[in-house]
Scaffold this motif. Sequence first.
Motif, PDB file in Angstrom:
ATOM      1  N   UNK A   1       0.837  -1.191   0.000  1.00 33.88           N
ATOM      2  CA  UNK A   1       0.000   0.000   0.000  1.00 33.88           C
ATOM      3  C   UNK A   1       0.878   1.250   0.000  1.00 33.88           C
ATOM      4  N   UNK A   2       0.361   2.318  -0.589  1.00 35.18           N
ATOM      5  CA  UNK A   2       1.170   3.528  -0.738  1.00 35.18           C
ATOM      6  C   UNK A   2       1.615   4.075   0.609  1.00 35.18           C
ATOM      7  N   UNK A   3       0.775   3.935   1.636  1.00 34.81           N
ATOM      8  CA  UNK A   3       1.147   4.471   2.946  1.00 34.81           C
ATOM      9  C   UNK A   3       2.174   3.592   3.652  1.00 34.81           C
ATOM     10  N   UNK A   4       2.433   2.405   3.108  1.00 35.53           N
ATOM     11  CA  UNK A   4       3.411   1.503   3.719  1.00 35.53           C
ATOM     12  C   UNK A   4       4.762   1.560   3.026  1.00 35.53           C
ATOM     13  N   UNK A   5       4.862   2.312   1.929  1.00 37.90           N
ATOM     14  CA  UNK A   5       6.142   2.432   1.238  1.00 37.90           C
ATOM     15  C   UNK A   5       7.113   3.178   2.138  1.00 37.90           C
ATOM     16  N   UNK A   6       8.212   2.536   2.462  1.00 38.70           N
ATOM     17  CA  UNK A   6       9.189   3.126   3.371  1.00 38.70           C
ATOM     18  C   UNK A   6      10.193   3.964   2.585  1.00 38.70           C
ATOM     19  N   UNK A   7      10.007   5.263   2.632  1.00 35.05           N
ATOM     20  CA  UNK A   7      10.913   6.158   1.933  1.00 35.05           C
ATOM     21  C   UNK A   7      12.073   6.561   2.841  1.00 35.05           C
ATOM     22  N   UNK A   8      12.872   7.504   2.401  1.00 27.99           N
ATOM     23  CA  UNK A   8      14.093   7.872   3.130  1.00 27.99           C
ATOM     24  C   UNK A   8      14.429   9.324   2.823  1.00 27.99           C
TER      25      UNK A   8
ATOM     26  N   UNK B   1      -0.648   8.785   0.381  1.00 27.45           N
ATOM     27  CA  UNK B   1      -1.965   8.595   0.961  1.00 27.45           C
ATOM     28  C   UNK B   1      -2.178   9.487   2.162  1.00 27.45           C
ATOM     29  N   UNK B   2      -1.103  10.157   2.598  1.00 28.42           N
ATOM     30  CA  UNK B   2      -1.165  11.077   3.726  1.00 28.42           C
ATOM     31  C   UNK B   2       0.128  11.849   3.805  1.00 28.42           C
ATOM     32  N   UNK B   3       0.124  13.104   3.375  1.00 28.90           N
ATOM     33  CA  UNK B   3       1.356  13.885   3.279  1.00 28.90           C
ATOM     34  C   UNK B   3       1.565  14.689   4.565  1.00 28.90           C
ATOM     35  N   UNK B   4       2.640  14.423   5.294  1.00 27.95           N
ATOM     36  CA  UNK B   4       2.896  15.166   6.532  1.00 27.95           C
ATOM     37  C   UNK B   4       3.240  16.633   6.259  1.00 27.95           C
ATOM     38  N   UNK B   5       2.783  17.486   7.154  1.00 26.62           N
ATOM     39  CA  UNK B   5       3.123  18.897   7.028  1.00 26.62           C
ATOM     40  C   UNK B   5       4.609  19.138   7.126  1.00 26.62           C
ATOM     41  N   UNK B   6       5.324  18.304   7.865  1.00 23.27           N
ATOM     42  CA  UNK B   6       6.780  18.478   7.981  1.00 23.27           C
ATOM     43  C   UNK B   6       7.454  18.345   6.628  1.00 23.27           C
ATOM     44  N   UNK B   7       6.982  17.406   5.806  1.00 29.18           N
ATOM     45  CA  UNK B   7       7.574  17.218   4.476  1.00 29.18           C
ATOM     46  C   UNK B   7       7.292  18.432   3.597  1.00 29.18           C
ATOM     47  N   UNK B   8       6.051  18.933   3.658  1.00 28.09           N
ATOM     48  CA  UNK B   8       5.704  20.119   2.871  1.00 28.09           C
ATOM     49  C   UNK B   8       6.592  21.294   3.263  1.00 28.09           C
ATOM     50  N   UNK B   9       6.774  21.497   4.547  1.00 27.28           N
ATOM     51  CA  UNK B   9       7.601  22.626   5.010  1.00 27.28           C
ATOM     52  C   UNK B   9       9.058  22.450   4.593  1.00 27.28           C
ATOM     53  N   UNK B  10       9.549  21.214   4.621  1.00 24.68           N
ATOM     54  CA  UNK B  10      10.909  20.962   4.160  1.00 24.68           C
ATOM     55  C   UNK B  10      11.070  21.353   2.695  1.00 24.68           C
TER      56      UNK B  10
ATOM     57  N   UNK C   1      -6.848   8.109  -3.281  1.00 25.58           N
ATOM     58  CA  UNK C   1      -5.783   7.244  -2.790  1.00 25.58           C
ATOM     59  C   UNK C   1      -5.556   7.539  -1.313  1.00 25.58           C
ATOM     60  N   UNK C   2      -5.703   6.517  -0.467  1.00 28.79           N
ATOM     61  CA  UNK C   2      -5.494   6.721   0.963  1.00 28.79           C
ATOM     62  C   UNK C   2      -4.476   5.714   1.495  1.00 28.79           C
ATOM     63  N   UNK C   3      -4.969   4.525   1.882  1.00 27.14           N
ATOM     64  CA  UNK C   3      -4.035   3.519   2.418  1.00 27.14           C
ATOM     65  C   UNK C   3      -3.005   3.119   1.391  1.00 27.14           C
TER      66      UNK C   3
END
Length: 356
Positions: free
Chosen positions: A139-146, A196-205, A354-356
């Motif tokens: 699922x898109x929300x389970x993709x472990x990025x870096x 599926x859920x974009x954190x505000x921290x990423x947007x601010x970065x 697109x969510x989970x």
Amino acid sequence: MNSEHLTEYAGLPVVDFLSEGAEDQLLRQAARQARRNDEEAPTSVPQRERMDKAMTAPGDVAWRLRVAEDGEELADYLTRFVRDVDTTRVVALVIGDWGLYDDPEVSSAGVRDLLVEHAAAFPALRSLFFGDITFEETEISWIQQSDLAPLLAAYPRLAELTVRGTGDGGGLPDASTLALRVDEHAGLRSLTLQSGGLPGTVVRQVLSCGLPNLEHLELWLGVDQYGGDAIPEDLAPVLSGDALPNLRHLGLRNAQDTGLWLRALVEAPVLARLTSVDLSEGSLRGRDVDHLLASVPALAHLESLDLRHHYLSEEDTERVRAAFASAGLEVDLSEREVPDSDDPDDEYAYYPSVTE
């Protein structure tokens, strides 16, 4: 959206560089299908033929790199790609499964580091899709990025970057999350973050990066259940017009409350210099119609407005379409959805695409 692998990227057909074991798997699948059809089993697969042809003109395709189950190690695979293909001519890469079959929680750090290590082999690389992974794989929300800042630093001439997944991990205890903060990258023209859920921290970065030539920004905002806590205040630098001076396209897609983002954008100074806006795959509904109609004058200068995947009634859809048409703007209002509840305040009845 994330149900099928890419077949085209950066205007080029996508071709797989087959990992060891992948061709055997494909041949077995084709043989099973042939038996069901009472046909002779094939001795080759189209993927091999496309790969062999692409190797004669490696700059004419977008190369997909992904490893197969029980195949070679990722490092060996990428080394072989650099050895067998004239990567000095490669202009587009699509990074797929980096080992999820063996460990569904493995992060993208390994493939990131390998691409950094081999950066000198890709002097012509301009477009990179990082995470061509379907929901059947994970699922898109389970993709472990870096942290992808080292990747941008290693490829200063990269013009287009798309990242799928931000790595909230669905509650996984050791989740690896997306980070993207560079002082400056003058080459980047297009940035897309699919989530599926974009954190505000990423947007601010992202908006704290020096991206003076970025023209296209697309954010899949998602839902709070999967880490999507970004709010309009997080986009204040771009909405005010202070950041990203060359921005011409803004996509605020896949939002839990598209109406909220519509109101923020219509009131924002940046709107005047945009030529296209994408609010598709979201949750526009009846309560947003009056504001949408009132926003026609502010949006009429756009060349394109995408509102696909919405929850407007048939009557409201036609009212909105007619209002924009009278202002000279044809709006995409396809993919009309039906909510799961009649309660207009029930957020969970109006899911984005697109969510989970």
